[in-house]
Design an enzyme around this catalytic site. Structure first.
Site, PDB file in Angstrom:
ATOM      1  N   LYS A  98      25.657  13.331  62.118  1.00 54.40           N
ATOM      2  CA  LYS A  98      27.080  13.059  61.924  1.00 54.40           C
ATOM      3  C   LYS A  98      27.468  13.081  60.446  1.00 54.40           C
ATOM      4  CE  LYS A  98      26.424   8.150  62.862  1.00 54.40           C
ATOM      5  NZ  LYS A  98      25.545   7.992  61.698  1.00 54.40           N
ATOM      6  N   ARG A 125      30.043   0.486  64.144  1.00 57.26           N
ATOM      7  CA  ARG A 125      28.753   0.616  64.810  1.00 57.26           C
ATOM      8  C   ARG A 125      28.550  -0.473  65.852  1.00 57.26           C
ATOM      9  NH1 ARG A 125      25.721   3.466  60.395  1.00 57.26           N
ATOM     10  NH2 ARG A 125      23.841   4.223  61.354  1.00 57.26           N
ATOM     11  N   ARG A 144      14.141  14.490  56.981  1.00 57.59           N
ATOM     12  CA  ARG A 144      15.305  14.245  56.129  1.00 57.59           C
ATOM     13  C   ARG A 144      14.884  13.780  54.734  1.00 57.59           C
ATOM     14  NH1 ARG A 144      20.369  10.977  58.312  1.00 57.59           N
ATOM     15  NH2 ARG A 144      18.965   9.196  58.572  1.00 57.59           N
ATOM     16  N   ARG A 197      14.056   8.249  52.734  1.00 63.52           N
ATOM     17  CA  ARG A 197      14.530   6.878  52.848  1.00 63.52           C
ATOM     18  C   ARG A 197      13.480   6.043  53.581  1.00 63.52           C
ATOM     19  NH1 ARG A 197      20.363   7.764  55.414  1.00 63.52           N
ATOM     20  NH2 ARG A 197      19.566   6.094  56.726  1.00 63.52           N
ATOM     21  N   ARG A 233      15.780   1.792  64.936  1.00 58.72           N
ATOM     22  CA  ARG A 233      17.192   2.146  64.747  1.00 58.72           C
ATOM     23  C   ARG A 233      17.781   2.767  66.011  1.00 58.72           C
ATOM     24  NH1 ARG A 233      16.826   5.825  59.829  1.00 58.72           N
ATOM     25  NH2 ARG A 233      19.077   5.999  59.921  1.00 58.72           N
TER      26      ARG A 233
HETATM   27  P1  ADP Z   1      22.195   6.799  59.786  1.00 57.57           P
HETATM   28  O1  ADP Z   1      23.527   7.366  60.102  1.00 57.57           O
HETATM   29  O2  ADP Z   1      21.165   7.836  59.635  1.00 57.57           O
HETATM   30  O3  ADP Z   1      21.789   5.659  60.652  1.00 57.57           O
HETATM   31  P2  ADP Z   1      23.391   5.356  57.615  1.00 57.57           P
HETATM   32  O4  ADP Z   1      23.204   5.801  56.235  1.00 57.57           O
HETATM   33  O5  ADP Z   1      24.695   5.522  58.260  1.00 57.57           O
HETATM   34  O6  ADP Z   1      22.245   6.096  58.388  1.00 57.57           O
HETATM   35  O7  ADP Z   1      23.006   3.806  57.732  1.00 57.57           O
HETATM   36  C1  ADP Z   1      21.812   3.286  57.225  1.00 57.57           C
HETATM   37  C2  ADP Z   1      21.734   1.784  57.472  1.00 57.57           C
HETATM   38  O8  ADP Z   1      22.833   1.109  56.837  1.00 57.57           O
HETATM   39  C3  ADP Z   1      21.824   1.345  58.920  1.00 57.57           C
HETATM   40  O9  ADP Z   1      20.590   1.448  59.590  1.00 57.57           O
HETATM   41  C4  ADP Z   1      22.311  -0.103  58.765  1.00 57.57           C
HETATM   42  O10 ADP Z   1      21.271  -0.972  58.389  1.00 57.57           O
HETATM   43  C5  ADP Z   1      23.281   0.000  57.611  1.00 57.57           C
HETATM   44  N1  ADP Z   1      24.651   0.272  58.090  1.00 57.57           N
HETATM   45  C6  ADP Z   1      25.409   1.379  57.846  1.00 57.57           C
HETATM   46  N2  ADP Z   1      26.600   1.312  58.462  1.00 57.57           N
HETATM   47  C7  ADP Z   1      26.616   0.120  59.122  1.00 57.57           C
HETATM   48  C8  ADP Z   1      27.556  -0.539  59.975  1.00 57.57           C
HETATM   49  N3  ADP Z   1      28.747   0.002  60.266  1.00 57.57           N
HETATM   50  N4  ADP Z   1      27.211  -1.755  60.480  1.00 57.57           N
HETATM   51  C9  ADP Z   1      26.043  -2.323  60.195  1.00 57.57           C
HETATM   52  N5  ADP Z   1      25.099  -1.753  59.433  1.00 57.57           N
HETATM   53  C10 ADP Z   1      25.371  -0.548  58.894  1.00 57.57           C
END
Ligand code: ADP
Ligand code: ZN
Length: 210
Positions: free
Chosen positions: A13, A88, A123, A156, A167
């Site tokens: 995404k 989320r 990644r 990461r 996750r």
């Molecule tokens: P991906 O889309 O690959 O999961 P992101 O970079 O969007 O990776 O998110 C990485 C981490 O940041 C998540 O696993 C979470 O710990 C935190 N995070 C990001 N967005 C949110 C959210 N909306 N609510 C809670 N935690 C979040």
């Protein structure tokens, strides 16, 4: 145009959000990137978020809701934006509704879990600017070096296999219910992630034009 991009971690995404962001000339707001940036800058919020992130857990709702609330008041959001990685959880979606923000469309990018696990392991991200790459699907021009800023590409911590499993579990439990939440609004569009990134992009752009 105000858009939400939904999907499992590693479903692509973020990559699609970037393409649509260029196409529509609106900013992408990635909560993940904002949190990683805060972490790099050693802010209180970053420190608080780190343990959750490293464990593959979600950062508490009040923290991310605060981030989004502040970010959406910036002038570059006036003509629209793409939310990548927010909401989320159901409480986050409810908070967004309470902010009175009218979302035009929710794009859900669907990819099977086993494909995700394999993709996420390849990644790499730029340690300096956060740009995202992939060893097979989105190679940088020079191996290990960011095209945009020449920063070093790294994996990461939360992209390591055990954390990815966690996750995905969190995704199914807490984020997937948002599909039903938004399906009720009639604004949800499902895009099946394709083998090739550009094929998914074509479907995604078609979904925002519809
Ligand atoms: P991906 O889309 O690959 O999961 P992101 O970079 O969007 O990776 O998110 C990485 C981490 O940041 C998540 O696993 C979470 O710990 C935190 N995070 C990001 N967005 C949110 C959210 N909306 N609510 C809670 N935690 C979040
Ligand atoms: Zn970079």
């Amino acid at each position: 145009m105000k858009l939400i991009f939904l999907g499992a971690p590693g479903a692509g995404k973020g990559t699609q959000a970037e393409k649509v962001s260029e196409y529509l000339n609106i900013p992408t707001i990635s909560t993940g990137n904002i949190i990683r940036e805060a972490l790099k800058n050693g802010t209180e919020m970053g420190k608080k978020a780190k343990s959750y992130m490293d464990a593959g857990a979600l950062v508490p709702d009040d923290v991310v809701i605060g981030i989004i609330q502040e970010r959406l008041t910036q002038p570059d959001c006036e003509n629209g934006f793409i939310l990548d990685g927010f909401p989320r959880t159901i409480p986050q979606a409810e908070a967004l509704d309470r902010m009175g923000i009218h979302i035009d469309r929710i794009i859900d990018i669907e990819v099977p879990d086993d494909t995700i696990a394999q993709r996420v392991s390849g990644r790499r991200v730029c340690a300096a600017c956060g740009s995202s790459y992939h060893l097979d699907y989105k190679k940088p021009q020079v191996e290990g070096v960011c095209d945009r800023c020449q920063g070093a590409l790294v994996q990461r911590k939360d992209d390591q296999p055990e954390t990815v499993k966690e996750r995905l579990a969190v995704y199914h439990e807490q984020t997937e219910p948002l599909k039903d939440y938004y399906a009720k609004s009639g604004k949800l569009v499902i895009v099946e992630g394709q083998e090739r990134v550009e094929d998914t992009t074509a479907l995604t752009i078609a979904a925002v034009k519809e």
